[in-house]
Write an enzyme that holds these catalytic residues in place. Structure first.
Site, PDB file in Angstrom:
ATOM      1  CD  GLU A 179      10.408 -22.724  19.480  1.00  0.00           C
ATOM      2  OE1 GLU A 179       9.491 -23.790  20.037  1.00  0.00           O
ATOM      3  OE2 GLU A 179      10.271 -21.930  18.836  1.00  0.00           O
ATOM      4  CD  GLU A 250      11.411 -21.810  14.281  1.00  0.00           C
ATOM      5  OE1 GLU A 250      10.747 -21.946  14.953  1.00  0.00           O
ATOM      6  OE2 GLU A 250      12.419 -22.392  14.969  1.00  0.00           O
TER       7      GLU A 250
END
Ligand SMILES: *[C@@H]1O[C@H](CO)[C@@H](O)[C@H](O)[C@H]1NC(C)=O
Ligand SMILES: *[C@@H]1O[C@H](CO)[C@@H](O)[C@H](O)[C@H]1NC(C)=O
Ligand SMILES: *[C@@H]1O[C@H](CO)[C@@H](O)[C@H](O)[C@H]1NC(C)=O
Ligand SMILES: *[C@@H]1O[C@H](CO)[C@@H](O)[C@H](O)[C@H]1NC(C)=O
Ligand SMILES: *[C@@H]1O[C@H](CO)[C@@H](O)[C@H](O)[C@H]1NC(C)=O
Ligand SMILES: *[C@@H]1O[C@H](CO)[C@@H](O)[C@H](O)[C@H]1NC(C)=O
Length: 703
Positions: A179, A250
């Site tokens: 991320e 995710e």
């Protein structure tokens, strides 16, 4: 002729490499052994469970229809001291991967090495902080050197154990960074070159399987950009090249929970809807449930590994819960979804996708290869039931649902229709630890400047002093008071999480922050005597930070200390301060058998209503195989150990807005227990009643 020969050799070599089982991809999916694959994955984090639990967890994941187990690699458990490695027990990464292989599943290995993951310091070992000139996660030579060294070591370890799919092993994907786009802007011109460097460094390690970057829209070729989130069918920008597949790394089946807040509940129907939508609308071919959705979120943050304010239980709302028990109906409903998608996979992977409207909020997604091979996903995005006409037939679609028709004719699954029974998890008290005689207490004591290990004429940054080896740091000073001023107030400003204040050994008050507002501003009346006064401030971290740019520059701990009176204000910040790192009980390892024998335990009555007390008792293990937990509902805040193993921080006194503790049951893995005489030790910062602690077993009815 010579040139021709070379070309032939090169081509032969390439064929050989592909035959050896390299994983590749195209715009549709990952390609394993030459075939496109529709894959369901679940996260199981090896240090959040025990090796004894791994086989069962993996088998449950497999039974739920998962093909892949995804895990991060946790650098700070493996290299706690620079150059000293630990791959034992819960940290035995190779054993974990081999267990997955032996059960016939694949592995998605997220090396990071920055992982965030609500884990201490985002997974970085704290010693990185002390490397001169280092700037984490940026185009910075000292950082890149350490990162490359660790990533190469992990990759080489996997290669030497033949664990990559290209070697016949189970690893089909690896992740670099994590991320990064969230923080890239903060690094200005040092961000984009770091992304390029990380991608080419990873690629150069020649694993024979693709690398991914999650939440990095511009992931450089050949890396694949992937989505994390609750609704990737609606939020994902899509792969950044037409020849990359849509992967969801995710899918948050719940969100992690922090002290002082209630668990986040996400329904099985909502999860199923968004998985089906991602597959239908985004041409998705890989979905990972973050924390086991079947696992994704299953686990325990043992020891001090939870990051700031995160509770000890991790993603307990996942389809497999903290104890590895199946959480219905999520588990069963998603298992049915996986079966319906698998039934459609030939059409999904080889058919031509088309999409057309069936109404204002209704949409058909059809994957057709030929007249035989066709699958349809029919979405009703309305909050009420709708009738649609599809392939000349009338169909009723439930509110907010997707129906799956693996043959374009018959609905085999609807995301809003849950067929599985709901199982109720319950706990049963097995043992009341109410025998006062069997408890002992030891007072850690209030530190003052005379027992400081060093002094400094300023307030120091907490983590730089403790090196994140303990939550506790004493800041102590001796203050010479000479005034007739009254109505005195001790005022402290801190960026650490909890403050316990004492003046002349007497407790003055405590104050804590929260996940949203982590720091503390403390303000309490005090009485001082003329002459020397001891001011003792115990500053406590409830986990180090795990996210954000410039993690290495975070300033934690006391910032300012003042004594305010009616007539004047004295700023004590630049006085001589004494420092004592950690607790007396921590340095004697009072929580181990050997350490507990080094101190004199007293009757618990002597310290009733006192603070900073260690408690110990012993108990026999509950019989049977059900998971075991200790109920600490009668305690305040602290840490708890079983036979020397830290099973985590507890914090009962920080209640949610609804008036409950966020977590009262703390998991004790069966493997930490012996049949008789288990040592339970607690450190209580506040006031608690240990004689009301119970041992409980957990089970699920109707699972
Ligand atoms: C590829 O196929 C071979 C032969 O069937 C098998 O041994 C190997 O495990 C497969 N590799 C993967 C990654 O599935
Ligand atoms: C899905 O695949 C089809 C056919 O390749 C393509 O036209 C469409 O744009 C893809 N959808 C997305 C969201 O990428
Ligand atoms: C479904 O409806 C919601 C609003 O209720 C909207 O935000 C969302 O984008 C819609 N999803 C799809 C896939 O159309
Ligand atoms: C579907 O049902 C509606 C309302 O019940 C009806 O008007 C319509 O004729 C039906 N269409 C088909 C193709 O059966
Ligand atoms: C950390 O502590 C050392 C001394 O132990 C000091 O030299 C250094 O400046 C400190 N760093 C920070 C960021 O406070
Ligand atoms: C507390 O300290 C921080 C950091 O120095 C500062 O930003 C903040 O303004 C202070 N708060 C008060 C109330 O003084």
């Amino acid at each position: 002729m010579k040139v021709m020969k070379m070309v032939t050799v090169v081509m032969l070599f390439m064929v050989v490499v592909v035959m050896a089982g390299d994983v590749t991809y195209d715009g549709r999916s990952l390609i394993i052994n030459g075939s496109r694959r529709m894959l369901f994955s679940g996260s199981i984090h090896y240090p959040r469970s025990t090796p004894e639990m791994w086989p069962y967890l993996i088998s449950q994941a497999k039974d739920g229809g998962l093909d892949v187990i995804q895990t991060y690699v946790f650098w700070n458990v493996h290299e706690p001291i620079q150059g000293q490695f630990n791959f034992q027990g819960r940290y035995d990464l190779v054993r974990f991967i081999k267990e997955i292989r032996d059960q016939g599943l694949y592995v998605s290995l997220r090396i990071g090495p920055f992982i965030e993951s609500e884990w201490k310091y985002g997974g970085f070992p704290f010693w990185l902080h002390d490397i001169p000139g280092i700037v984490f996660r940026s185009d910075n030579e000292p950082f890149k050197f350490q990162m490359q060294k660790f990533v190469s070591m992990i990759v080489n370890m996997m290669k030497s154990e033949e664990l990559y799919a290209s070697q016949g092993g189970p690893i089909i994907l690896s992740q670099i960074e994590n991320e990064y786009q969230n923080v890239e802007g903060a690094f200005h011109e040092k961000g984009p070159p770091y992304v390029k460097w990380a991608a080419s460094m990873a690629t150069s390690l020649n694993t024979g399987v693709p690398w991914i970057m999650c939440k990095q829209d511009d992931a450089p070729d050949p890396l694949i950009n992937t989505c994390n989130g609750l609704r990737c069918g609606e939020t994902f920008v899509g792969p950044n090249r037409p020849y990359k597949p849509a992967l969801w790394t995710e899918n948050w089946v719940s969100l992690y929970q922090v002290f002082g807040e209630e668990p986040y509940k996400r329904s099985a129907q909502d999860i199923a809807f968004h998985v089906a939508l991602f597959i239908a609308k985004m041409n998705g071919s890989f979905v990972n449930y973050y924390m086991v959705y079947l696992l994704l979120s299953w686990g325990t943050n043992f020891g001090r590994f939870a990051s700031a304010y995160v509770i000890t239980s991790y993603y307990d709302e996942a389809p497999l819960d903290e104890y590895g028990l199946i959480r219905q109906p999520k588990w069963g409903h998603l298992k049915d979804l996986h079966a319906a998608v698998k039934q459609s996979s030939e059409a999904l992977l080889s058919g031509k996708p088309t999409s057309f409207s069936l109404g204002q909020a209704q949409q058909a997604y059809v994957f057709q290869a030929n007249s035989e091979i066709c699958a349809a996903f029919l979405m009703n995005n309305d909050s009420k039931q709708a009738s649609v006409v599809f392939q000349n037939g009338n169909m009723s679609c439930r509110e907010k649902s997707i129906s799956i028709l693996p043959d374009c004719r018959n609905v085999v699954f609807n995301t809003a229709t849950v067929k599985v029974q709901v199982g109720m998890r319950s706990s049963r008290v097995i043992l009341h630890l109410n025998d006062v005689q069997n408890w002992g207490a030891f007072a850690d004591g209030v530190s003052d400047i005379t027992d400081a290990s060093f002094t400094q004429q300023s307030l120091l940054e907490q983590l730089n002093v403790t090196k994140d080896e303990t939550d506790y740091l004493w800041y102590t000073t001796s203050y010479n008071f000479a005034s007739d001023d009254d109505q005195l107030v001790l005022w402290v400003n801190s960026t650490a999480h909890v403050l316990h204040a004492f003046v002349n050994d007497e407790f003055v008050g405590s104050q804590h922050g929260s996940h949203k507002s982590p720091g503390v501003t403390f303000e309490k009346p005090v009485s001082l005597k003329n002459g020397k006064n001891d001011i003792s401030l115990l500053s406590v971290m409830v986990g180090s930070p795990d996210s954000g740019a410039y993690l290495e520059r975070r300033v934690l701990g006391l910032r300012q200390v003042k004594i305010r009176g009616i007539k004047s204000v004295r700023d004590l910040s630049n006085q001589v301060w004494g420092y004592k790192i950690g607790l007396q009980g921590e340095s004697t390892e009072i929580y181990t058998k050997e350490g507990s024998e080094k101190v004199e335990w007293k009757s618990i009555d002597i310290f009733a209503h006192q603070r900073l007390i260690w408690y110990k008792t012993t108990f026999d293990a509950p019989s049977g195989k059900d998971p075991v937990a200790v109920n600490l509902g009668s305690m305040g805040k602290g840490e708890v150990w079983i036979n020397g193993e830290n099973i985590g921080r507890y914090w009962i006194s920080f209640q949610t807005p609804n008036g409950h503790p966020s977590q009262t049951l703390y998991h004790i893995p069966r493997s930490f227990l012996k049949p008789l005489g288990n040592l339970l030790v607690l450190f209580e910062e506040e006031v608690g009643n240990p004689t009301e602690i119970t041992l409980e077993t957990i089970s699920v009815a109707n699972a």
